[in-house]
Structures are given as C-alpha cells and as structure tokens.
Design a protein around this motif. Sequence first.
Motif: not given
Length: 99
Positions: A2, A44, A46, A50
Amino acid sequence: MDGGWSETMDATEETQRICDQVKGPVEKQTGKNYRVYTAVKYRMQIVAGENLIIKVHVGGADYIHLSVFQELPCNGGKTVLSGVEQHQTKDSPLVPFTN
C-alpha cells in the motif's frame, strides 16, 4: 504494498479498458484524435482505490503517459483522468506526475 508504486508491468486487457474509458478526456486535453491508442506498460499504486500511470502508443514513435485514478467500487468505481504527458518515447520511464 500500500502506498508504494509497483514495478513497470506489461499492459493487460484491463489496462486497455481503463485507457479506453478516458480516451475522450485525453483527446480533449491534448487536442488530438488518436487512431492508434494502445496501452503498452503501466505502474500502479494502491491507495483508497488505484492510481495508475499508463504508457500509451499513439502511432509511429509517439507515446503519451496517462495518470488515472480508479475509485473503489464502494465509492462509485469511477475512472478519472488526472493528467496527460505528451511527447514521450517507447523508453521514457513511467514516473508519477500530475497536471
């Protein structure tokens, strides 16, 4: 993990679908109509949803980078264009940006 950005990965059908969802806003922002518009690579992050940075081939040796945010489905699931970087190349690194 994350909050951190992924490594650069090959685009998938899902990546292309996301690109297709923001093609109208991309063309409006750049003032161009793209005949070729193919997702090639992406990264990407998170967050509460996203963040994505996507390299898109737009013909010849021309590429653009898209910054896109995808909301979580429980928050509406919208796909929002955050920015476009024009004049990129096949080898330009995907780095976070906003504009």
